[in-house]
Motif scaffolding. Structure first.
Motif, PDB file in Angstrom:
ATOM      1  N   GLY A  68     -39.060   8.045  16.758  1.00 35.41           N
ATOM      2  CA  GLY A  68     -39.617   7.103  17.714  1.00 35.41           C
ATOM      3  C   GLY A  68     -38.825   7.094  18.999  1.00 35.41           C
ATOM      4  O   GLY A  68     -37.999   7.963  19.257  1.00 35.41           O
ATOM      5  N   ASN A  69     -39.092   6.088  19.804  1.00 36.74           N
ATOM      6  CA  ASN A  69     -38.366   5.943  21.058  1.00 36.74           C
ATOM      7  C   ASN A  69     -38.099   4.472  21.326  1.00 36.74           C
ATOM      8  O   ASN A  69     -38.670   3.595  20.690  1.00 36.74           O
ATOM      9  CB  ASN A  69     -39.115   6.605  22.209  1.00 36.74           C
ATOM     10  N   PHE A 111     -42.388   3.441  16.897  1.00 39.66           N
ATOM     11  CA  PHE A 111     -42.277   4.528  15.937  1.00 39.66           C
ATOM     12  C   PHE A 111     -43.541   4.589  15.106  1.00 39.66           C
ATOM     13  O   PHE A 111     -44.356   3.678  15.124  1.00 39.66           O
ATOM     14  CB  PHE A 111     -41.026   4.358  15.046  1.00 39.66           C
ATOM     15  N   ARG A 112     -43.687   5.675  14.376  1.00 41.85           N
ATOM     16  CA  ARG A 112     -44.883   5.908  13.574  1.00 41.85           C
ATOM     17  C   ARG A 112     -44.508   5.868  12.095  1.00 41.85           C
ATOM     18  O   ARG A 112     -43.569   6.530  11.672  1.00 41.85           O
ATOM     19  CB  ARG A 112     -45.481   7.263  13.928  1.00 41.85           C
ATOM     20  N   SER A 119     -49.647   4.844  11.196  1.00 41.79           N
ATOM     21  CA  SER A 119     -49.685   3.682  12.088  1.00 41.79           C
ATOM     22  C   SER A 119     -48.527   3.669  13.078  1.00 41.79           C
ATOM     23  O   SER A 119     -47.382   3.970  12.728  1.00 41.79           O
ATOM     24  CB  SER A 119     -49.640   2.394  11.275  1.00 41.79           C
ATOM     25  N   ILE A 120     -48.832   3.269  14.301  1.00 40.59           N
ATOM     26  CA  ILE A 120     -47.816   3.106  15.333  1.00 40.59           C
ATOM     27  C   ILE A 120     -47.343   1.661  15.307  1.00 40.59           C
ATOM     28  O   ILE A 120     -48.146   0.729  15.286  1.00 40.59           O
ATOM     29  CB  ILE A 120     -48.372   3.466  16.720  1.00 40.59           C
ATOM     30  N   VAL A 121     -46.024   1.482  15.296  1.00 41.11           N
ATOM     31  CA  VAL A 121     -45.416   0.158  15.307  1.00 41.11           C
ATOM     32  C   VAL A 121     -44.670  -0.014  16.620  1.00 41.11           C
ATOM     33  O   VAL A 121     -43.882   0.851  17.007  1.00 41.11           O
ATOM     34  CB  VAL A 121     -44.438  -0.011  14.118  1.00 41.11           C
ATOM     35  N   LYS A 122     -44.927  -1.131  17.293  1.00 40.18           N
ATOM     36  CA  LYS A 122     -44.223  -1.483  18.529  1.00 40.18           C
ATOM     37  C   LYS A 122     -43.619  -2.856  18.321  1.00 40.18           C
ATOM     38  O   LYS A 122     -44.329  -3.807  18.019  1.00 40.18           O
ATOM     39  CB  LYS A 122     -45.182  -1.515  19.712  1.00 40.18           C
ATOM     40  N   GLN A 147     -49.621  -3.467  10.900  1.00 40.61           N
ATOM     41  CA  GLN A 147     -49.489  -2.497   9.809  1.00 40.61           C
ATOM     42  C   GLN A 147     -48.095  -2.518   9.183  1.00 40.61           C
ATOM     43  O   GLN A 147     -47.937  -2.177   8.022  1.00 40.61           O
ATOM     44  CB  GLN A 147     -49.815  -1.094  10.308  1.00 40.61           C
ATOM     45  N   LEU A 148     -47.096  -2.931   9.944  1.00 41.42           N
ATOM     46  CA  LEU A 148     -45.747  -2.985   9.400  1.00 41.42           C
ATOM     47  C   LEU A 148     -45.667  -3.975   8.240  1.00 41.42           C
ATOM     48  O   LEU A 148     -45.030  -3.698   7.226  1.00 41.42           O
ATOM     49  CB  LEU A 148     -44.725  -3.354  10.472  1.00 41.42           C
TER      50      LEU A 148
END
Length: 155
Positions: A68-69, A111-112, A119-122, A147-148
């Motif tokens: 991720g970033n 991150f995914r 799923s993308i988590v922000k 989704q987390l």
């Protein structure tokens, strides 16, 4: 390798013999405030002796390897990271590069997950611990209605 046991909120734990599967309740309240690793020597009624490591975290950590970033909130500098483990309250990140963080600094991470939807988590996080290239961060909110939340409950 030692067995892991988890402390309940009332200061007890259930120890399961790895040899025969018998259960034993134990009071571990005197160890809960210690900062160092607690290893208990256990002897089952079946005669098996083993070492159990007491896990005192409120939420269980799951090992992960999510790329991720991050973006630093203060100056918008970006960087690459890997999520090494994840829990309901936060993340352990491995930072790629020479970024220097300070305790209390705010970041946005993305991150995914490795779920079927990828799923993308922000999330917005706060730096709580720094150990060389590893950074422990805490989520600003533990409400995970995305989704987390499902990932943490079912995976």
């Amino acid at each position: 390798m030692s067995e892991r046991i988890f402390a309940n909120q009332d200061g007890t734990t259930t120890i399961i013999c790895p040899q025969c599967g018998k259960l034993k309740q134990a009071d571990v309240s005197k160890y809960l405030e210690l900062k160092s690793t607690v290893r208990l020597k256990c002897r089952c009624i079946c005669g098996h002796c083993y070492v159990a490591e007491l896990e005192r975290r409120r939420y269980i950590r799951k090992k992960s390897n999510f790329s991720g970033n991050f973006v630093r909130t203060a100056n918008a500098r970006k960087g690459i990271m890997t999520v090494c483990d994840i829990s309901r309250s936060g993340l352990k990140l491995r930072i790629n590069g020479t970024e220097q963080f300070v305790i209390g600094e705010e970041l946005s991470v993305e991150f995914r997950l490795d779920d079927t939807l990828r799923s993308i988590v922000k999330k917005d996080v706060i730096v709580r611990k720094i150990e060389s290239s590893f950074v422990g961060v805490e989520f600003n909110s533990m409400d995970h209605y995305d989704q987390l939340g499902a990932y943490l409950m079912f995976n």
